[in-house]
Design an enzyme around this catalytic site. Sequence first.
Site, PDB file in Angstrom:
ATOM      1  N   GLY A  81       4.329  -1.222  -4.339  1.00 42.90           N
ATOM      2  CA  GLY A  81       4.774  -1.227  -5.817  1.00 42.90           C
ATOM      3  C   GLY A  81       5.172  -2.557  -6.431  1.00 42.90           C
ATOM      4  O   GLY A  81       4.652  -3.573  -5.902  1.00 42.90           O
ATOM      5  N   GLU A 115      -3.844   6.859  -5.058  1.00 44.36           N
ATOM      6  CA  GLU A 115      -2.390   6.829  -4.809  1.00 44.36           C
ATOM      7  C   GLU A 115      -2.327   5.385  -4.956  1.00 44.36           C
ATOM      8  O   GLU A 115      -2.979   4.526  -4.470  1.00 44.36           O
ATOM      9  CB  GLU A 115      -2.199   7.116  -3.196  1.00 44.36           C
ATOM     10  CG  GLU A 115      -2.587   8.841  -2.954  1.00 44.36           C
ATOM     11  CD  GLU A 115      -1.850   9.679  -3.933  1.00 44.36           C
ATOM     12  OE1 GLU A 115      -0.601   9.131  -3.829  1.00 44.36           O
ATOM     13  OE2 GLU A 115      -2.311  10.643  -4.180  1.00 44.36           O
ATOM     14  N   LEU A 116      -1.062   4.914  -5.351  1.00 40.95           N
ATOM     15  CA  LEU A 116      -0.513   3.488  -5.602  1.00 40.95           C
ATOM     16  C   LEU A 116      -0.435   2.999  -4.302  1.00 40.95           C
ATOM     17  O   LEU A 116       0.360   3.217  -3.410  1.00 40.95           O
ATOM     18  CB  LEU A 116       0.567   3.495  -6.441  1.00 40.95           C
ATOM     19  CG  LEU A 116       1.277   1.941  -6.775  1.00 40.95           C
ATOM     20  CD1 LEU A 116       0.012   1.086  -7.545  1.00 40.95           C
ATOM     21  CD2 LEU A 116       2.458   2.079  -7.476  1.00 40.95           C
ATOM     22  N   ASP A 117      -1.423   1.701  -4.160  1.00 38.33           N
ATOM     23  CA  ASP A 117      -1.127   0.830  -2.831  1.00 38.33           C
ATOM     24  C   ASP A 117      -1.414   1.700  -1.611  1.00 38.33           C
ATOM     25  O   ASP A 117      -0.620   1.301  -0.550  1.00 38.33           O
ATOM     26  CB  ASP A 117       0.032   0.251  -2.706  1.00 38.33           C
ATOM     27  CG  ASP A 117       0.336  -0.934  -3.993  1.00 38.33           C
ATOM     28  OD1 ASP A 117      -0.685  -1.297  -4.390  1.00 38.33           O
ATOM     29  OD2 ASP A 117       1.573  -1.112  -4.379  1.00 38.33           O
ATOM     30  N   GLU A 118      -2.203   2.693  -1.657  1.00 39.13           N
ATOM     31  CA  GLU A 118      -2.219   3.506  -0.510  1.00 39.13           C
ATOM     32  C   GLU A 118      -3.900   3.493  -0.160  1.00 39.13           C
ATOM     33  O   GLU A 118      -4.258   4.180   0.940  1.00 39.13           O
ATOM     34  CB  GLU A 118      -2.041   4.950  -0.807  1.00 39.13           C
ATOM     35  CG  GLU A 118      -0.552   5.270  -0.901  1.00 39.13           C
ATOM     36  CD  GLU A 118       0.348   5.487   0.303  1.00 39.13           C
ATOM     37  OE1 GLU A 118      -0.198   5.206   1.507  1.00 39.13           O
ATOM     38  OE2 GLU A 118       1.648   5.695   0.443  1.00 39.13           O
TER      39      GLU A 118
END
Length: 288
Positions: free
Chosen positions: A205, A230-233
């Site tokens: 994030g 998925e954020l930063d996944e």
Amino acid sequence: MPEENGAEHVLTLDCPERPGIVHAVSGFLLDHGGNILDIKQFGDRRTGHFFMRVHFASPDAPGLTEKLREAFEPLGLEFAMNWKLDVHGAKRRVLVMVSKFEHCLNDLLFRERTGELPVDIVAVVSNHLDHQRLVEWHGIPFFHIPVTAANKPEAEVKLLELVDRFEVELVVLARYMQVLSDSLATKMEGRVINIHHSFLPSFKGAKPYHQAYEKGVKTVGATAHYVNAELDEGPIIAQQTVEVDHTYGPEDLVAAGRDTERKALSNAVRWHCEGRVMLHGNRTVVLR
């Protein structure tokens, strides 16, 4: 698609593991006059999956690339392969997206200009105007697409129009500080690389360097990964780190991290464009 520029090709493939794959591929190349220049392979015993990259040379002939693809098709079906055969050294059409931090953009532009990366940066998109002169100095079209909560869907439509217009093969988020929608990330899965200024999975994030400072870390880093919903996944391609200590404030960590961001991102772009990165679930296999 790039035109044929010689008789060297790269074949990449992955498939369920079984005996005879290497024998079959090498036999195919021998039958078609191929000489293997470099070969990398990996059999994942945990998942029972096999990965392979072969760089080979063969006698040049008109339409050689398409003839090789057609001839390989039955073998690909026999072994249930996901495979790709491309001209070695072919430049990939890349669109770069950036916000206010210019170091990764500048690095990519320099590496393209010097021939260090096998890319053709066909356009740069930004939600700010800060880097328009830099981009246009390089002779590359610059597009300003502001993004707000209200116009985000329209902004992404404009982005996709540019992707189609410039026949973009890869989108690179070079410190682009906007989150792509789930639908866009899914639509372009495996075709968007992001640089996150943290050694993922830590400090996801916003403001990861400030998060790292609060934890008193002794190492900071950067992670280049494919973008998914998925954020930063997304699957990790490349990472770089640098040692720090208790004297580093948040701004010092930001400064120390710039080189790791540049290097991780340029490595990821190079490996992707050279056909060295293979997606398997939420992991990558990088055959270097």
